[in-house]
Motif scaffolding. Structure first.
Motif, PDB file in Angstrom:
ATOM      1  N   SER A   1       0.850  -1.200   0.000  1.00  0.00           N
ATOM      2  CA  SER A   1       0.000   0.000   0.000  1.00  0.00           C
ATOM      3  C   SER A   1       0.882   1.245   0.000  1.00  0.00           C
ATOM      4  CB  SER A   1      -0.872   0.020   1.261  1.00  0.00           C
ATOM      5  OG  SER A   1      -0.040   0.166   2.399  1.00  0.00           O
ATOM      6  N   GLY A   2       0.221   2.376  -0.063  1.00  0.00           N
ATOM      7  CA  GLY A   2       0.948   3.644   0.019  1.00  0.00           C
ATOM      8  C   GLY A   2       1.641   3.801   1.363  1.00  0.00           C
ATOM      9  N   THR A   3       0.952   3.424   2.408  1.00  0.00           N
ATOM     10  CA  THR A   3       1.545   3.530   3.746  1.00  0.00           C
ATOM     11  C   THR A   3       2.821   2.703   3.843  1.00  0.00           C
ATOM     12  OG1 THR A   3      -0.678   3.769   4.651  1.00  0.00           O
ATOM     13  CG2 THR A   3       1.068   3.239   6.214  1.00  0.00           C
TER      14      THR A   3
ATOM     15  N   ASP B   1       4.673  13.168  -0.092  1.00  0.00           N
ATOM     16  CA  ASP B   1       3.612  12.164  -0.196  1.00  0.00           C
ATOM     17  C   ASP B   1       2.729  12.623  -1.352  1.00  0.00           C
ATOM     18  OD1 ASP B   1       1.309  10.685  -0.036  1.00  0.00           O
ATOM     19  OD2 ASP B   1       1.045  10.910   2.131  1.00  0.00           O
TER      20      ASP B   1
ATOM     21  N   CYS C   1       0.437  10.946  -3.031  1.00  0.00           N
ATOM     22  CA  CYS C   1      -0.812  10.191  -3.208  1.00  0.00           C
ATOM     23  C   CYS C   1      -1.939  11.084  -3.727  1.00  0.00           C
ATOM     24  CB  CYS C   1      -1.247   9.566  -1.887  1.00  0.00           C
ATOM     25  SG  CYS C   1      -0.302   8.099  -1.447  1.00  0.00           S
ATOM     26  N   TYR C   2      -2.604  10.640  -4.757  1.00  0.00           N
ATOM     27  CA  TYR C   2      -3.745  11.315  -5.392  1.00  0.00           C
ATOM     28  C   TYR C   2      -3.357  12.502  -6.272  1.00  0.00           C
ATOM     29  CZ  TYR C   2      -7.147   8.806  -2.481  1.00  0.00           C
ATOM     30  OH  TYR C   2      -7.913   7.850  -1.872  1.00  0.00           O
TER      31      TYR C   2
ATOM     32  N   LYS D   1      -4.021   4.098  -6.820  1.00  0.00           N
ATOM     33  CA  LYS D   1      -4.537   5.450  -7.024  1.00  0.00           C
ATOM     34  C   LYS D   1      -4.116   5.879  -8.441  1.00  0.00           C
ATOM     35  CE  LYS D   1      -4.681   6.414  -2.107  1.00  0.00           C
ATOM     36  NZ  LYS D   1      -4.080   7.146  -0.966  1.00  0.00           N
TER      37      LYS D   1
HETATM   38  C1  LIG Z   1      -3.886   7.062   0.243  1.00  0.00           C
HETATM   39  C2  LIG Z   1      -2.926   7.907   0.936  1.00  0.00           C
HETATM   40  C3  LIG Z   1      -1.841   7.367   1.610  1.00  0.00           C
HETATM   41  C4  LIG Z   1      -1.553   5.902   1.667  1.00  0.00           C
HETATM   42  O1  LIG Z   1      -2.655   5.159   1.974  1.00  0.00           O
HETATM   43  P1  LIG Z   1      -2.749   3.587   1.681  1.00  0.00           P
HETATM   44  O2  LIG Z   1      -4.175   3.312   1.943  1.00  0.00           O
HETATM   45  O3  LIG Z   1      -1.843   2.937   2.639  1.00  0.00           O
HETATM   46  O4  LIG Z   1      -2.347   3.342   0.273  1.00  0.00           O
HETATM   47  C5  LIG Z   1      -0.970   8.238   2.218  1.00  0.00           C
HETATM   48  N1  LIG Z   1      -1.145   9.559   2.154  1.00  0.00           N
HETATM   49  C6  LIG Z   1      -2.179  10.124   1.510  1.00  0.00           C
HETATM   50  C7  LIG Z   1      -2.327  11.599   1.467  1.00  0.00           C
HETATM   51  C8  LIG Z   1      -3.099   9.308   0.873  1.00  0.00           C
HETATM   52  O5  LIG Z   1      -4.103   9.859   0.205  1.00  0.00           O
END
Ligand SMILES: *Cc1c(COP(=O)(O)O)cnc(C)c1O
Length: 423
Positions: A87-89, A208, A210-211, A234
């Motif tokens: 995952s992103g985390t 980070d 993400c998105y 994503k």
């Molecule tokens: C989605 C997201 C993550 C990581 O989330 P996971 O559900 O682990 O993939 C981290 N930071 C932001 C801002 C996100 O939107």
């Protein structure tokens, strides 16, 4: 699905109001689409890159070329793109553990980070001291809050940086995550990074991302970030990548992270994937277009609810740097109704009804509408919300604009029937 004619017409009218604003999105899509194709040609992508590998995965050309492709498009020297990141985390965590050492401090300059990162850092409420967080390893954490108007507080960062020589890494979270704020545009990021560099040229600046991918013409590494990190379910997976995450940036930092990905000494040399890499390549190719569809859907959602008197962020005609649309509802029931109606128009699991649940990594209960092909993929139309006041739903994704439009029509139909709004 019992869609009332008057609601359908209402949505159609709003669609006509916003259609003009799609020109700018189309421009960004065109630009990014060309960028991806040119990079694919530069990498000489061929059918053989899609082939699976087994065992250790030594000299897996599909894997290594995918790294190169992401690096080229996202503006880094190097990249790691791996299905093995869950995952992103997971990738964000590996980056932090790969770069930080006991005695170092990380500094978040966009306020409190995304919910799941709190446990990685060791600042989650009620977290035990044996959760293997960065804090357990003697790695410090500080944060600088955003200004009232949600911009980054450059003066405060300079002050903290010049006084605290233990700061090794700065985290910029581009997207708002589960918080009611503006996201950080690439332009603002550029200004902040150049100011940070004046004080400290060596601190690692990690974004980070993400998105955020493909919502603008440039990405964080184009404006001076050392590394940028994101999830493949994503934006950059284009709805096709089945799992995984990436990090892009400077070679020496990517190498350090590769030793967390597998083990010291082995790094990026191993890691096989017994399924085909095809969805990763094709998904990346599709990503600029899919992100465009999601952005158009977000604009429609913003305008519809803005017109009905709800608070939304961003406003329908604001400049965007991520695909998230937040809508603030009056109470818990409206929030849950919104998510349930979105689910009801999903191509997968459209027959099930989501309820709030205790989701791992999150402090509050969360409700998720995720009728997606790829489990939890939020480049597909999805809506989620922690069940806490103020009652904000975060809607994102949509592989096709038509689907988002249909889903929002259903939401409003149900809102109308329940008497939440009058259309
Ligand atoms: C989605 C997201 C993550 C990581 O989330 P996971 O559900 O682990 O993939 C981290 N930071 C932001 C801002 C996100 O939107």
């Amino acid at each position: 699905m019992n869609i009332a004619k008057n609601v359908e017409e209402y949505v159609e009218n709003i669609h006509r109001d916003i259609e003009k604003s799609f020109d700018n999105i189309n421009y960004i899509v065109d630009y990014n689409q060309r960028k991806v194709i040119e990079a694919m040609q530069e990498c000489r992508i061929s059918e053989r890159h899609f082939s699976p590998s087994t065992g250790y995965g030594y000299s897996d050309d599909g894997r290594d070329t995918l790294d190169k492709l992401f690096a080229l498009v996202l503006g880094g020297e190097d990249a790691l793109v791996r299905p093995q990141w869950a995952s992103g985390t997971h990738v964000l965590s590996d980056c932090l553990y790969g770069i930080l050492r006991p005695g170092d401090t990380m500094l978040s300059v966009t306020g409190t980070p995304y919910d799941t990162l709190k446990e990685v850092i060791g600042i989650a409420e009620g977290q035990s001291s044996s959760s293997s967080s960065l804090n357990d390893w003697g790695i410090g954490y500080r944060q600088v809050e955003l200004h009232e108007d949600d911009t980054i507080d450059i003066e405060k960062i300079k002050e903290v940086l010049s006084k605290d020589s233990t700061i090794k890494l700065i985290l910029i979270q581009r997207s708002k995550g589960y918080s009611w704020r503006d996201s950080i545009s690439i332009g603002e990021m550029q200004t902040v990074i150049s100011e940070i560099r004046k004080i400290n040229p060596h601190v690692v600046i990690m974004v980070d991302n993400c998105y955020g991918e493909f919502t603008e013409l440039r990405e964080p590494c184009h404006v001076g970030a050392d590394i940028a990190v994101g999830s493949l379910i994503k934006n950059p997976g284009g709805g096709l990548a089945p799992t995984g995450a990436y990090v892009v940036g400077y070679k020496d930092i990517i190498e350090q992270i590769s030793y967390r990905l597998t083990s010291p000494g082995i790094g990026r040399e191993v890691g096989s994937y017994a399924a085909s890499y095809l969805p990763y390549y094709q998904g990346f190719f599709m990503a600029p277009h899919i992100v465009g569809e999601a952005l158009k859907g977000a604009i429609l959602g913003a305008k519809l609810f803005q017109e009905l008197g709800y608070e939304v962020a961003p406003l329908w005609n604001a400049k965007r740097t991520d695909i998230i649309q937040s809508i603030k509802f009056e109470d818990r029931d409206q929030l849950i109704s919104f998510c349930q109606s979105i689910q009801a128009t999903s191509p997968v699991d459209g027959h099930v009804v989501p309820y709030p649940w205790e989701m791992p990594g999150y402090a509050d209960q969360v409700i998720m509408a995720a009728g997606t092909f790829i489990q939890g993929a939020s480049i597909e139309l999805s809506a989620d919300a922690p069940i806490r006041a103020p009652y904000i739903a975060y809607m994102q994704g949509g592989l096709t604009y038509s689907h988002v439009k249909f889903a929002l029509t259903k939401v409003l139909c149900d809102f109308n029937e329940k008497g939440y709004v009058r259309i």
